[in-house]
Design a protein around this motif. Structure first.
Motif, PDB file in Angstrom:
ATOM      1  N   MET A 156       0.823  -1.203   0.000  1.00 47.00           N
ATOM      2  CA  MET A 156       0.000   0.000   0.000  1.00 47.00           C
ATOM      3  C   MET A 156       0.860   1.257   0.000  1.00 47.00           C
ATOM      4  O   MET A 156       0.520   2.260  -0.641  1.00 47.00           O
ATOM      5  CB  MET A 156      -0.951   0.004   1.197  1.00 47.00           C
ATOM      6  N   GLN A 157       2.007   1.221   0.684  1.00 45.65           N
ATOM      7  CA  GLN A 157       2.928   2.365   0.643  1.00 45.65           C
ATOM      8  C   GLN A 157       3.461   2.556  -0.777  1.00 45.65           C
ATOM      9  O   GLN A 157       3.530   3.679  -1.284  1.00 45.65           O
ATOM     10  CB  GLN A 157       4.087   2.140   1.617  1.00 45.65           C
ATOM     11  N   PHE A 158       3.845   1.443  -1.425  1.00 43.00           N
ATOM     12  CA  PHE A 158       4.299   1.494  -2.821  1.00 43.00           C
ATOM     13  C   PHE A 158       3.183   2.040  -3.716  1.00 43.00           C
ATOM     14  O   PHE A 158       3.423   2.903  -4.570  1.00 43.00           O
ATOM     15  CB  PHE A 158       4.714   0.090  -3.267  1.00 43.00           C
ATOM     16  N   TYR A 159       1.966   1.560  -3.520  1.00 41.84           N
ATOM     17  CA  TYR A 159       0.839   1.946  -4.367  1.00 41.84           C
ATOM     18  C   TYR A 159       0.540   3.438  -4.229  1.00 41.84           C
ATOM     19  O   TYR A 159       0.296   4.134  -5.222  1.00 41.84           O
ATOM     20  CB  TYR A 159      -0.393   1.129  -3.983  1.00 41.84           C
ATOM     21  N   ALA A 233     -11.108   0.328  -8.473  1.00 40.36           N
ATOM     22  CA  ALA A 233     -12.476  -0.178  -8.591  1.00 40.36           C
ATOM     23  C   ALA A 233     -12.655  -1.496  -7.836  1.00 40.36           C
ATOM     24  O   ALA A 233     -13.710  -1.746  -7.247  1.00 40.36           O
ATOM     25  CB  ALA A 233     -12.849  -0.359 -10.061  1.00 40.36           C
ATOM     26  N   VAL A 234     -11.617  -2.343  -7.832  1.00 44.00           N
ATOM     27  CA  VAL A 234     -11.706  -3.626  -7.112  1.00 44.00           C
ATOM     28  C   VAL A 234     -11.145  -3.514  -5.697  1.00 44.00           C
ATOM     29  O   VAL A 234     -11.402  -4.379  -4.850  1.00 44.00           O
ATOM     30  CB  VAL A 234     -10.976  -4.746  -7.879  1.00 44.00           C
ATOM     31  N   GLY A 235     -10.374  -2.452  -5.446  1.00 43.79           N
ATOM     32  CA  GLY A 235      -9.753  -2.252  -4.139  1.00 43.79           C
ATOM     33  C   GLY A 235      -8.302  -2.715  -4.155  1.00 43.79           C
ATOM     34  O   GLY A 235      -8.030  -3.874  -4.490  1.00 43.79           O
ATOM     35  N   PRO A 236      -7.346  -1.828  -3.828  1.00 45.00           N
ATOM     36  CA  PRO A 236      -5.922  -2.197  -3.861  1.00 45.00           C
ATOM     37  C   PRO A 236      -5.572  -3.390  -2.983  1.00 45.00           C
ATOM     38  O   PRO A 236      -4.739  -4.213  -3.362  1.00 45.00           O
ATOM     39  CB  PRO A 236      -5.220  -0.920  -3.365  1.00 45.00           C
ATOM     40  N   GLU A 237      -6.217  -3.501  -1.813  1.00 42.76           N
ATOM     41  CA  GLU A 237      -5.896  -4.627  -0.927  1.00 42.76           C
ATOM     42  C   GLU A 237      -6.339  -5.949  -1.535  1.00 42.76           C
ATOM     43  O   GLU A 237      -5.612  -6.947  -1.479  1.00 42.76           O
ATOM     44  CB  GLU A 237      -6.540  -4.416   0.443  1.00 42.76           C
ATOM     45  N   GLN A 241      -3.868  -9.108  -2.748  1.00 39.08           N
ATOM     46  CA  GLN A 241      -4.025 -10.493  -2.305  1.00 39.08           C
ATOM     47  C   GLN A 241      -3.974 -11.455  -3.487  1.00 39.08           C
ATOM     48  O   GLN A 241      -3.303 -12.489  -3.447  1.00 39.08           O
ATOM     49  CB  GLN A 241      -5.350 -10.652  -1.547  1.00 39.08           C
ATOM     50  N   THR A 242      -4.666 -11.107  -4.587  1.00 35.96           N
ATOM     51  CA  THR A 242      -4.667 -11.949  -5.780  1.00 35.96           C
ATOM     52  C   THR A 242      -3.299 -11.939  -6.456  1.00 35.96           C
ATOM     53  O   THR A 242      -2.800 -12.976  -6.909  1.00 35.96           O
ATOM     54  CB  THR A 242      -5.747 -11.466  -6.764  1.00 35.96           C
ATOM     55  N   LEU A 243      -2.675 -10.754  -6.518  1.00 35.41           N
ATOM     56  CA  LEU A 243      -1.345 -10.636  -7.124  1.00 35.41           C
ATOM     57  C   LEU A 243      -0.327 -11.456  -6.342  1.00 35.41           C
ATOM     58  O   LEU A 243       0.508 -12.155  -6.926  1.00 35.41           O
ATOM     59  CB  LEU A 243      -0.927  -9.167  -7.169  1.00 35.41           C
ATOM     60  N   SER A 244      -0.384 -11.387  -5.025  1.00 38.68           N
ATOM     61  CA  SER A 244       0.564 -12.115  -4.179  1.00 38.68           C
ATOM     62  C   SER A 244       0.465 -13.621  -4.418  1.00 38.68           C
ATOM     63  O   SER A 244       1.478 -14.327  -4.479  1.00 38.68           O
ATOM     64  CB  SER A 244       0.302 -11.786  -2.706  1.00 38.68           C
ATOM     65  N   GLN A 245      -0.761 -14.104  -4.577  1.00 39.49           N
ATOM     66  CA  GLN A 245      -0.955 -15.528  -4.867  1.00 39.49           C
ATOM     67  C   GLN A 245      -0.376 -15.886  -6.235  1.00 39.49           C
ATOM     68  O   GLN A 245       0.250 -16.942  -6.402  1.00 39.49           O
ATOM     69  CB  GLN A 245      -2.443 -15.865  -4.818  1.00 39.49           C
ATOM     70  N   ALA A 246      -0.572 -14.999  -7.219  1.00 42.01           N
ATOM     71  CA  ALA A 246      -0.050 -15.247  -8.568  1.00 42.01           C
ATOM     72  C   ALA A 246       1.472 -15.285  -8.571  1.00 42.01           C
ATOM     73  O   ALA A 246       2.086 -16.115  -9.253  1.00 42.01           O
ATOM     74  CB  ALA A 246      -0.559 -14.174  -9.520  1.00 42.01           C
TER      75      ALA A 246
END
Length: 264
Positions: A156-159, A233-237, A241-246
């Protein structure tokens, strides 16, 4: 654990074994009741972890108010922690040598106490260094691989830094995205994660000096702003979570080859 259980507010220099112990524990669970109200600074103030009153952890990279630099610590709490505050000079020296028989460890503590700046001192040599051709002599790839810190707080800090940069038409360089002007002091794990996250969002690597010097910052930032709108629109958090899994499923991929699309 006796230090952690103490009701007094105390500061200690921690060994690499303790750093590994804390990081390994966080892999299993991000909430650790045994660490409640504890604060850890790693990499000499480049990475921080706080545990609240319930033991819930929070990672971040910006120095907090409680951070004590190694030199400030060495000149104050260190002597009390090692029970050497009341010693005379001669007694201190003999006790210090006996306390740290390992020469490397002794140098580290001397560096903290007396600001010797050993990391900046270059050993003198009577022989000139041999001239070597630049390049990858071992023919081993130096392409960075994808990595993820596993910390929603640091993402979130990066974002926020990325969003602030592109909204003001500034190139989101690695210095801006990590929050550190001197990249030599930034942990490789943080730089690798920032590059991976940026590549996932934009499809490109963070702009380097050549890209910045070439200009066209508005042209560079415009599509990123649109991509950030989709993430908002989907929420950064949820996105993270999805990116981390990928990233975890992708394994040993190189950052340059990594792509990510949020499932619709």
């Amino acid at each position: 654990m006796n230090v952690i259980r103490s009701e007094e507010q105390t500061a200690f220099v921690i060994s690499p074994e303790v750093v590994k112990f804390v990081n390994d524990a966080l892999i299993v669970n991000t909430t650790i009741t045994s660490f409640k109200n504890c604060r850890f600074a790693f990499n000499e103030g480049a990475e921080f972890i706080e545990f609240d009153a319930k033991g819930k952890s929070r990672r971040f990279t910006d120095p907090p108010a409680w951070f004590i630099s190694p030199n400030d610590f060495a000149r104050g709490q260190w002597l009390n922690n090692h029970q050497l505050a009341d010693y005379g000079t001669k007694e201190f020296i003999s006790t210090f040598i006996a306390k740290f028989p390992n020469v490397k460890e002794r140098r580290e503590h001397c560096n903290l106490l007396f600001d010797l700046q050993l990391d900046k001192a270059a050993p003198a040599s009577s022989q000139p260094a041999p001239v070597r051709k630049a390049g990858n002599r071992n023919r081993i790839t130096t392409k960075p691989k994808i990595t993820d810190l596993g910390s929603p707080e640091i993402f979130m800090q990066f974002y926020e830094r990325l969003e602030k940069a592109v909204q003001s038409d500034r190139f989101p360089t690695l210095q801006i995205l990590t929050g550190h002007e001197d990249l030599a002091k930034v942990p490789n794990s943080l730089k690798g994660s920032v590059r991976t996250w940026f590549k996932a969002i934009t499809g490109e690597l963070p702009p380097n000096n050549k890209r910045v010097e070439a200009g066209n910052v508005a042209l560079f930032c415009a599509p990123i702003r649109e991509q950030l709108k989709q993430i908002d629109a989907v929420g950064p958090e949820r996105y993270y979570q999805t990116l981390s899994q990928a990233i975890s499923q992708a394994g040993e991929q190189y950052i340059a080859d990594f792509t990510f699309m949020f499932p619709q």
